[in-house]
Write an enzyme that holds these catalytic residues in place. Structure first.
Site, short mmCIF file in Angstrom:
data_model
loop_
_atom_site.label_atom_id
_atom_site.label_comp_id
_atom_site.label_asym_id
_atom_site.label_seq_id
_atom_site.Cartn_x
_atom_site.Cartn_y
_atom_site.Cartn_z
N HIS A 57 4.64 5.18 1.87
CA HIS A 57 3.50 4.36 2.26
C HIS A 57 2.26 5.22 2.38
O HIS A 57 2.33 6.37 2.80
CB HIS A 57 3.78 3.65 3.59
CG HIS A 57 2.87 2.49 3.81
ND1 HIS A 57 1.65 2.61 4.44
CD2 HIS A 57 2.98 1.20 3.46
CE1 HIS A 57 1.06 1.42 4.47
NE2 HIS A 57 1.86 0.55 3.88
N HIS A 58 1.13 4.66 2.00
CA HIS A 58 -0.11 5.42 1.99
C HIS A 58 -0.51 5.88 3.39
O HIS A 58 -1.25 6.84 3.56
CB HIS A 58 -1.23 4.57 1.38
CG HIS A 58 -2.18 5.35 0.53
ND1 HIS A 58 -2.69 6.56 0.93
CD2 HIS A 58 -2.70 5.12 -0.69
CE1 HIS A 58 -3.50 7.02 -0.02
NE2 HIS A 58 -3.51 6.17 -1.01
N SER A 59 0.02 5.21 4.42
CA SER A 59 -0.27 5.64 5.78
C SER A 59 0.52 6.90 6.15
O SER A 59 0.23 7.55 7.14
CB SER A 59 0.07 4.52 6.77
OG SER A 59 1.44 4.20 6.69
N VAL A 60 1.52 7.24 5.36
CA VAL A 60 2.35 8.43 5.63
C VAL A 60 1.86 9.63 4.81
O VAL A 60 1.82 10.75 5.29
CB VAL A 60 3.83 8.15 5.31
CG1 VAL A 60 4.68 9.39 5.51
CG2 VAL A 60 4.34 7.00 6.18
N PHE A 103 0.82 -1.21 0.00
CA PHE A 103 0.00 0.00 0.00
C PHE A 103 0.85 1.26 0.00
O PHE A 103 0.71 2.11 0.87
CB PHE A 103 -0.96 -0.02 1.20
CG PHE A 103 -2.38 -0.17 0.76
CD1 PHE A 103 -2.99 -1.41 0.76
CD2 PHE A 103 -3.10 0.92 0.30
CE1 PHE A 103 -4.29 -1.57 0.33
CE2 PHE A 103 -4.41 0.77 -0.13
CZ PHE A 103 -5.01 -0.47 -0.12
#
Lengths: 461, 461
Positions: free
Chosen positions: B135-138, B21
């Site tokens: 990362h998509h969470s970042v 992701f």
């Protein structure tokens, strides 16, 4: 279509995000002096022309109704498996090793046959390299070495097919046993492993017995008969640091002759020196000696079938400052192992496979005290031919194994002894073990220490 | 140390072996004419000199007592994050795209801050490239674009810090809502997502309503009001095929002016043509029109904060052979969406994030019939400045998004419109969708078709 064996399925199940389960070789090659500028391009094209691999290289994993199978891939795509790369100038070996570290950290895609070969041009000195990885469920280190060697020739002009096109004779031969029979699911897998280890004469019992005897006979084997906790046995990240270097085989052989040890003893002593010094640098040397798990081929002839793979636990004497005492500890430990060598005739693969795939399991089985270790790291030595080797017209200057690290086993030292070289490949978790490149320097110092010892030893001739 | 938001944690949980992701940009760059031979080497050294990144680029994921946190990395190691690569000669763009496909398939190591930038030299025509993943969470795609653009300048001589050293002003701004508040575990995460989608005016309700109205007003919206099953919606392997190409923005703009559509309408029509032709080649074109999920920035000014991100479902008219009918269907569908645009003021990120992270969830929520799809693929268009851009002294010739594909959503088309170009990045599962490079050719044919339509249209001036 065939079901996976219990052992192969184990390699699949144990694979995790931070713990891919493939083994590889980094080969360093010098093209012929008259190689044209497009030599590597043509080499890659030649490799890709072998576009219809033989089993198991044409097979991919498929799960049907909860059972895992190898199925033939009808639309095999060679471009997915043969990759052409280049190092940025000046192409230092250091940069090559950093590249291999990254590639080895990357999982193979289970939707395709589980192998990949990279051809890397631009290594300094006009050299090239190959990095070839294969999932451990497809080939173990021994089989991988054998296949790699079978694609090489003593004749510079002979071009042999690459490993995936080598006819199956002698490939994946494994003595039939409880672990190499097909299995259908995780629950059955676990019970089968329990069965294998619990069988008489079981590997676990043999190892336990071995350790008890070691404790009695070797005073260096401190109480508890377990390997000491160490930084080598922490959990791991998904990143790797791979370093590799060649050392002189004649130097090791000569020193061994004087000091009364084999090449393998010298290798273990080099490792002991390097580990001791590396851990002193980190202020992390255990008071008790590190214990190495050493898979050993007991093959006595040149045949490709019927290997016997043993596994021994060697006291590395890393707590000893005196080099002679350390060497004597190692030689005594190896001798002791050899005398009652665990041959594992029926279950020959068990020890080797279990060592690499489930050190936690093996540790647990060989040591009654929970949380204790039977060994701190695996040191694996695969001997090869003594003649110069050529691959696709290039001379083979180095053939460095790239092995597996797992949670609780953050360092692995693997090596091949070939021609006049010992080719060391050291792989570690990048985060758990800082500055692993120092281990290489210390391996060299370790060899020098052995040579100095030999020079001081009383001459026998 | 701070807890992850629900949205960020969602991106972590949804990541799988076959489904990393992270989002990325592939930038194609031309060094200055007077660049010395070691230009790229120096550029990499310069990037590595920014060795103390600002949040979130200095933070890694840590799990304590079951909760996930971002923690500062005290021993930040820039060598893990800035990588120098080279293409083998002749360095075709095709080879660059194959390299990016492989890199995008590889997971970031969660033991380190979740980003990495590769500088790739040796692209034909004396060019270089960067591939930067996060990362998509970042960072989401919008934030990533903004950060990338902030490291570029309209002045060839201005050297700005790289994205990880850009001061935090305007970074990661997200309107506070139920999904951007910290969350502690998986169970709570799921309930929070349910809450977000169930809230009034909830996104799901809005989307359902939108689809009901679409069904009533657009006869092309066939019964069932769902996207048709298609090969685009199969499960995926871990391998990717990434292709990218630039098209003329003025050409699209001119055609749009004559045909009564925006640049975005032209882009969607190009995609519709390309998807139709690609699926006809595979004998896999559904009888019903493909539906695109289109995240849209509704930002009206140049500010970096306070984005409003909407999400619309567009009927692509892929079942229609007549290009004018197809275009009219698209324009009508977009117009209809715009009139009752789902602004999601409070939950602006929800639609965009959920689209990328959980199309299955969104599909399920927006369509009562199990197994039906609300849309077949995401087409994402991020507009940028119209001036030429420079990065580290190089002219930016292309800035191609590399997005995410997931099980059930095997193709993604993302693009930026910058300067005088539309930079398309098409990513697909390599195994599910063969020969995706054809989509690029067909995008070009699609633009030509629109130009031909415009040429035939009655002149308004």
């Amino acid at each position: 279509m065939k079901r996976l064996t219990a052992l192969d399925l184990g390699f699949i199940y144990l694979e995790k995000r931070n713990q891919p389960f493939h083994v590889a070789y980094l080969n360093l090659l010098t093209p012929p002096a008259d190689a044209p500028p497009d030599f590597v391009q043509k080499l890659v094209e030649r490799l890709r022309s072998y576009a219809a691999p033989l089993p198991p290289f044409n097979q991919r994993l498929e799960t049907r109704l909860g059972a895992a199978y190898w199925v033939d891939e009808p639309e095999f795509d060679i471009d997915q498996h043969v990759i052409h790369l280049s190092l940025p100038r000046p192409g230092r070996v250091k940069d090559l090793l950093a590249m291999v570290s990254r590639m080895h950290a990357s999982h193979l895609d289970r939707a395709y046959p589980l192998w990949r070969t990279y051809v890397i041009e631009g290594v300094e000195g006009g050299r090239i390299a190959t990095y070839s990885k294969v999932h451990h469920s497809v080939a173990d280190g021994i089989a991988g070495t054998r296949l790699t060697l079978r694609s090489m020739s003593a004749n510079p002009d002979e071009i042999l097919p690459p490993p995936w096109a080598v006819p199956p004779q002698g490939r994946r031969e494994r003595a039939g046993n409880i672990l190499t029979a097909p299995v259908s699911g995780a629950a059955k897998l676990v019970s089968r492993f329990r069965g294998a280890f619990g069988s008489v004469p079981g590997v676990a019992r043999e190892l336990r017995q071995s350790m008890r005897e070691s404790r009695d006979k070797h005073p260096d084997f401190v109480s508890g008969s377990s390997a000491p906790p160490s930084i080598l046995n922490h959990s791991i990240s998904a990143s790797r640091r791979y370093v590799a270097q060649s050392f002189s085989l004649p130097d090791a052989k000569t020193a061994g002759k004087v000091l009364g040890g084999t090449v393998n003893d010298m290798v273990l002593a080099m490792c002991a020196y390097a580990l001791r010094k590396y851990l002193i640098d980190l202020d992390a040397l255990p008071d008790k000696p590190l214990i190495a798990g050493v898979p050993m081929s007991t093959r006595r002839d040149r045949s490709e079938t019927g290997n016997q793979i043993g596994f021994m636990l060697v006291n590395l004497g890393t707590h000893l400052e005196d080099p002679l005492e350390r060497l004597q500890t190692i030689i005594a430990s190896v001798e002791h192992n050899k005398q009652r060598f665990i041959k594992m005739k029926a279950g020959e693969v068990v020890g080797y496979g279990a060592t690499l795939m489930a050190p936690g399991l093996l540790n647990m089985l060989t040591n009654p005290k929970r949380g204790k270790l039977a060994f701190n790291l695996v040191i694996s030595h695969v001997p090869g031919p003594r003649t110069p080797l050529y691959w696709m017209g290039c001379s083979v200057d180095g053939m460095y194994p790239v092995s597996v690290v797992v949670d609780g086993m953050a360092l692995n030292i693997s090596l091949t002894s070939l021609q006049d070289r010992i080719d060391f490949g050291v792989i570690a978790c990048r985060r758990t073990l800082p500055q692993v490149q120092r281990v290489l320097d210390y391996l060299g110092e370790g060899l020098a220490e052995l040579q100095a010892l030999a020079a001081k030893a009383p001459q026998t001739a």
